[in-house]
Design a protein around this motif. Structure first.
Motif, PDB file in Angstrom:
ATOM      1  N   SER A   3       4.830   6.439  -3.750  1.00  0.00           N
ATOM      2  CA  SER A   3       3.807   7.145  -2.972  1.00  0.00           C
ATOM      3  C   SER A   3       3.405   8.447  -3.661  1.00  0.00           C
ATOM      4  CB  SER A   3       4.293   7.414  -1.552  1.00  0.00           C
ATOM      5  OG  SER A   3       5.494   8.167  -1.555  1.00  0.00           O
ATOM      6  N   MET A  27       7.431   2.937  -0.557  1.00  0.00           N
ATOM      7  CA  MET A  27       6.347   2.146  -1.127  1.00  0.00           C
ATOM      8  C   MET A  27       6.829   1.630  -2.479  1.00  0.00           C
ATOM      9  SD  MET A  27       2.527   3.422  -2.297  1.00  0.00           S
ATOM     10  CE  MET A  27       1.866   3.633  -0.658  1.00  0.00           C
ATOM     11  N   ASP A  28       6.857   0.302  -2.649  1.00  0.00           N
ATOM     12  CA  ASP A  28       7.319  -0.214  -3.942  1.00  0.00           C
ATOM     13  C   ASP A  28       6.198  -0.138  -4.981  1.00  0.00           C
ATOM     14  OD1 ASP A  28       5.666  -2.524  -3.752  1.00  0.00           O
ATOM     15  OD2 ASP A  28       7.279  -3.743  -2.930  1.00  0.00           O
ATOM     16  N   TYR A  30       4.588  -2.423  -6.537  1.00  0.00           N
ATOM     17  CA  TYR A  30       3.470  -3.340  -6.316  1.00  0.00           C
ATOM     18  C   TYR A  30       2.459  -2.729  -5.345  1.00  0.00           C
ATOM     19  CZ  TYR A  30       6.563  -6.901  -8.358  1.00  0.00           C
ATOM     20  OH  TYR A  30       7.390  -7.618  -9.176  1.00  0.00           O
ATOM     21  N   GLU A  31       2.971  -2.195  -4.232  1.00  0.00           N
ATOM     22  CA  GLU A  31       2.093  -1.567  -3.237  1.00  0.00           C
ATOM     23  C   GLU A  31       1.366  -0.366  -3.828  1.00  0.00           C
ATOM     24  OE1 GLU A  31       4.341  -2.176   0.983  1.00  0.00           O
ATOM     25  OE2 GLU A  31       5.404  -1.002  -0.528  1.00  0.00           O
ATOM     26  N   ALA A  32       2.102   0.429  -4.602  1.00  0.00           N
ATOM     27  CA  ALA A  32       1.497   1.609  -5.220  1.00  0.00           C
ATOM     28  C   ALA A  32       0.391   1.204  -6.189  1.00  0.00           C
ATOM     29  CB  ALA A  32       2.555   2.431  -5.944  1.00  0.00           C
ATOM     30  N   GLN A  34      -1.445  -1.521  -6.105  1.00  0.00           N
ATOM     31  CA  GLN A  34      -2.597  -1.978  -5.335  1.00  0.00           C
ATOM     32  C   GLN A  34      -3.371  -0.800  -4.758  1.00  0.00           C
ATOM     33  OE1 GLN A  34      -0.549  -4.841  -2.755  1.00  0.00           O
ATOM     34  NE2 GLN A  34      -1.720  -6.439  -3.777  1.00  0.00           N
ATOM     35  N   GLU A  35      -2.671   0.211  -4.272  1.00  0.00           N
ATOM     36  CA  GLU A  35      -3.338   1.385  -3.717  1.00  0.00           C
ATOM     37  C   GLU A  35      -4.086   2.157  -4.802  1.00  0.00           C
ATOM     38  OE1 GLU A  35      -4.895   3.802  -1.005  1.00  0.00           O
ATOM     39  OE2 GLU A  35      -3.693   2.027  -0.535  1.00  0.00           O
ATOM     40  N   LYS A  38      -7.200   0.319  -5.504  1.00  0.00           N
ATOM     41  CA  LYS A  38      -8.158   0.513  -4.406  1.00  0.00           C
ATOM     42  C   LYS A  38      -8.856   1.861  -4.512  1.00  0.00           C
ATOM     43  CE  LYS A  38      -5.783  -2.286  -0.969  1.00  0.00           C
ATOM     44  NZ  LYS A  38      -4.962  -2.229   0.253  1.00  0.00           N
ATOM     45  N   MET A  64      -0.595  -8.341  -8.896  1.00  0.00           N
ATOM     46  CA  MET A  64      -0.679  -7.105  -8.117  1.00  0.00           C
ATOM     47  C   MET A  64      -1.521  -6.031  -8.803  1.00  0.00           C
ATOM     48  SD  MET A  64       0.887  -7.532  -5.309  1.00  0.00           S
ATOM     49  CE  MET A  64       1.043  -9.253  -4.981  1.00  0.00           C
TER      50      MET A  64
END
Length: 92
Positions: A3, A27-28, A30-32, A34-35, A38, A64
């Motif tokens: 994050s 937040m792993d 992969y999520e980071a 993707q963010e 975005k 991802m």
């Protein structure tokens, strides 16, 4: 933390490459990733780092939004090759 990487890029988007650990709390990686994508950082090079070395792990990183994936422990040669590939030979 992942994050923090997202926040840093939002506040100062002048990075050439991001080495993103996959397994982090909250937040792993992969999520980071993707963010970050975005937020519009489509051309930023993101390299996932993980101890997981299965083919599926490499494929998931690409899905991802990561450009590359390096397994830990990171070998000097692998990191050097990554930097040369994306930043040119003058950076190593």
């Amino acid at each position: 933390m992942a994050s923090q990487a997202v926040t840093k890029l939002a506040n100062s988007p002048h990075y050439d490459i991001v080495l993103m650990d996959i397994q982090m709390p909250i937040m792993d990686g992969y999520e980071a990733t993707q963010e970050i994508r975005k937020q519009g950082h489509k051309d930023l090079i993101i390299c996932g780092l993980s101890a997981n070395a299965m083919k599926e792990d490499h494929e998931k990183a690409k899905e991802m939004g990561m450009n590359e994936y390096i397994t830990k422990p990171v070998k000097h040669k692998n990191l050097e090759d990554l930097m040369q590939k994306y930043l040119g030979s003058n950076t190593v």
